[in-house]
Write an enzyme that holds these catalytic residues in place. Structure first.
Site, PDB file in Angstrom:
ATOM      1  CG  ASP A 221      -0.675  -0.420   2.531  1.00  0.00           C
ATOM      2  OD1 ASP A 221       0.731  -0.698   2.649  1.00  0.00           O
ATOM      3  OD2 ASP A 221      -1.155  -0.406   3.409  1.00  0.00           O
TER       4      ASP A 221
ATOM      5  CD  GLU B 292       8.179   2.037   6.030  1.00  0.00           C
ATOM      6  OE1 GLU B 292       6.535   1.378   6.170  1.00  0.00           O
ATOM      7  OE2 GLU B 292       8.215   3.597   5.837  1.00  0.00           O
TER       8      GLU B 292
END
Length: 568
Positions: free
Chosen positions: A320, A522
């Site tokens: 996403d 991340e």
């Protein structure tokens, strides 16, 4: 050959919606008010749905409704809203407490024996120490008064990804566990799995994450893979015994009416594959305003609801967001996740089927073992029938022309495969049913090397620079790991060399980024060694669970020679 595609014949379940809690609904109101009051700058909508009540909901709602408001939008003053939030809420993150894992040792015995370079070893120990920073337990307050929290009660310790991701996440946990196993933290790894099994026992599937607003969707199903890796290290039969019923239930969920699509080929053979399909048709509470903004392009309520389901389903995919899920790669409102049969999801379910067969064998359940070996073989054939593109040497997502509409059929055509290059096109190699075929590996390896995805600092997620985070130029730890491990386990000398080359690039960019910023990130920019990634709808995050896990896994596998350079 012209296969015909149809959704499951009884599609009454495709309107499925899992209701949210009154607390989540109220917190979305607080979130929307906060945006109007505080403005866009540094606004993170997730923070507001992560707040915990200090007293009961009705009392808090009454106080909120009584706040002075001005203007057409009913704006609350900055001071009044700050006082209200401080008075009636505990801040986001207070529903978890730091936890000191009993199986953590500063330098575990037998830790990364192949890492000979002292500089790299020192860094690896710092990453290992991050498990302490990221270890949490759900607070007693959540366990005693769950109605005051969006945090879901879980009995065992968790490892969170980091930063704004303050709760356990499903697919992140696989790579966290791989790292914990390299760190010899077997009990912490088992605790994570125990919590996820509780999700299945409670909801029928593992949730996207450990919050009440995530109960309407799952994430890439890797629970069986977690159990398999832990069992490989510990031979813990009791864990397998505890996990198997949950895995059978999870398998049924991913093959249920809303997820399953049946494809009939010209010979009359049926192939069953699965898709992402969130049980939600409203704005996501953690991103309500943005979802509404994009949905405003649709006039009808049913179109808006379908768009909200597509957004939530993309979130269920873990990607996403990405152009993978868009009909028009430059238009976010063209998301059509539920109309796509994804390569990687079906690979994960195939692995689940193999793992269940393995566990059933461990426990002596012969009939279960046999039926899941058959299921795995059938899904392998389905993956090759629908996704494989021999000319490209890749497995490609397949788009259903009729979309999520029920009781419609269509003629399968090669042009319905998404021929854009995505890292997911190579995920089947992660599974032994594919990487054990030497000729196939050689073909896919050539395709991969000429795909344009391989860059100086790792594998790009796609070739499309859309501004979304699961696209170019971002590289993500899970994708590096699955592709590297697939090539590595093929046993081919050239494939192992390619795997090691990519792993070295990835380790270097993580190391240089860590030295520059003091943090693990991340995601990373695969064009620039040492640069973290960007794009998407929130600021880049640090911590970071799966990045730590993949670096430790790569170092355990490949090591680092004493005289080997670690700089870019």
């Amino acid at each position: 050959m012209s296969p015909t595609t149809s959704l499951s014949p009884n599609c009454s379940g495709t309107d499925t919606v899992v209701a949210t809690t009154p607390l989540v609904t109220f917190l979305v109101r607080v979130q929307e008010t906060a945006l109007r009051t505080f403005g866009e700058e540094d606004f993170d909508p997730k923070r507001y749905v992560d707040l915990s009540l200090k007293s009961n909901l009705s009392k808090t709602q009454k106080a909120f409704d009584g706040l002075p408001r001005s203007g057409e939008n009913g704006t609350v003053s900055v001071e009044d809203l700050k006082v209200f939030i401080a008075t009636y809420f505990d801040d986001a993150g207070n529903d978890l407490v730091y936890y000191d894992p009993e199986d953590f040792f500063p330098e575990p015995e037998g830790f990364l024996p192949k890492v000979k370079n002292p500089e790299v070893r020192s860094w690896a120990l710092e990453i290992h120490a991050l498990w302490k920073n990221l270890s949490r337990k759900v607070s007693d307050g959540v366990l005693e008064h769950s109605e005051l929290h969006t945090m879901l009660p879980l009995p065992e310790a968790v490892v969170v990804p980091g930063s704004r991701f303050r709760e356990v996440y499903y697919w992140d946990s696989y790579w966290v566990i791989r790292g914990l196993l390299a760190s010899k933290m077997y009990e912490t790894a088992k605790a994570i799995v125990t919590n996820l099994i509780i999700h299945v026992n409670t909801y029928g599937y593992v949730l996207n994450g450990g919050r009440a607003y995530y109960t309407n969707r799952s994430q890439p199903p890797l629970l069986s893979a977690m159990v398999y890796e832990i069992y490989n290290r510990t031979c813990d039969v009791e864990l397998v015994r505890k996990a198997l019923p949950a895995l059978l239930e999870e398998h049924a969920f991913w093959n249920s009416e809303i997820h399953k699509v049946t494809i009939q080929d010209a010979q009359g053979s049926n192939h069953n594959l699965s898709r992402y399909y969130a049980m939600w048709n409203k704005p996501r509470p953690e991103s309500s305003r943005r979802d509404k903004e994009y949905a405003s392009k649709f006039l009808g309520n049913s179109e808006k609801q379908q768009f909200y389901r597509e957004v939530a389903s993309a979130a269920e995919s873990g990607w996403d967001f990405s152009t993978r899920w868009m009909r028009n790669t430059s238009e976010f409102s063209s998301l059509s996740t539920t109309s796509i049969l994804p390569v990687d999801l079906n690979v994960y379910i195939l692995k689940m089927e193999q793992d269940i067969a393995f566990f059933a064998n461990v426990l002596g359940h012969k009939s279960t073992m046999e039926s899941f070996l058959e299921a795995a073989e059938a899904r392998k054939n389905a993956i090759n029938s629908v996704f494989w593109n021999d000319e490209m040497g890749q497995w490609l997502d397949y788009r259903l022309i009729n979309g999520p509409i029920c009781k419609e059929s269509e003629t399968w055509q090669a042009c319905n495969q998404n021929q854009n290059a995505y890292a997911s096109n190579f995920i089947p190699l992660w599974i032994d049913l594919f990487h054990s075929d030497a000729a196939l590996v050689e073909k896919v390896m050539g395709s991969f090397q000429s795909s344009g995805l391989v860059h100086s600092a790792g594998i790009a997620t796609s070739l499309i620079n859309s501004g979304h985070q699961w696209d170019f130029p971002n590289g993500w730890a899970p994708l590096q790991h699955m592709i590297v491990e697939g090539f590595l386990r093929s046993g081919l000398k050239e494939a192992r060399s390619l795997a090691e080359d990519i792993a070295v690039r990835w380790i270097k960019t993580n190391y240089v980024g860590y030295k520059k910023t003091g943090a693990m990130h991340e995601k990373y920019d695969v064009q620039k060694c040492g640069e973290f990634g960007g794009g998407g709808f929130y600021k880049p995050q640090t911590g970071f669970g799966w990045s730590n896990g993949v670096v430790l896994t790569f170092l355990e596998e490949f090591g680092w020679a004493e005289d080997q350079s670690i700089d870019c």
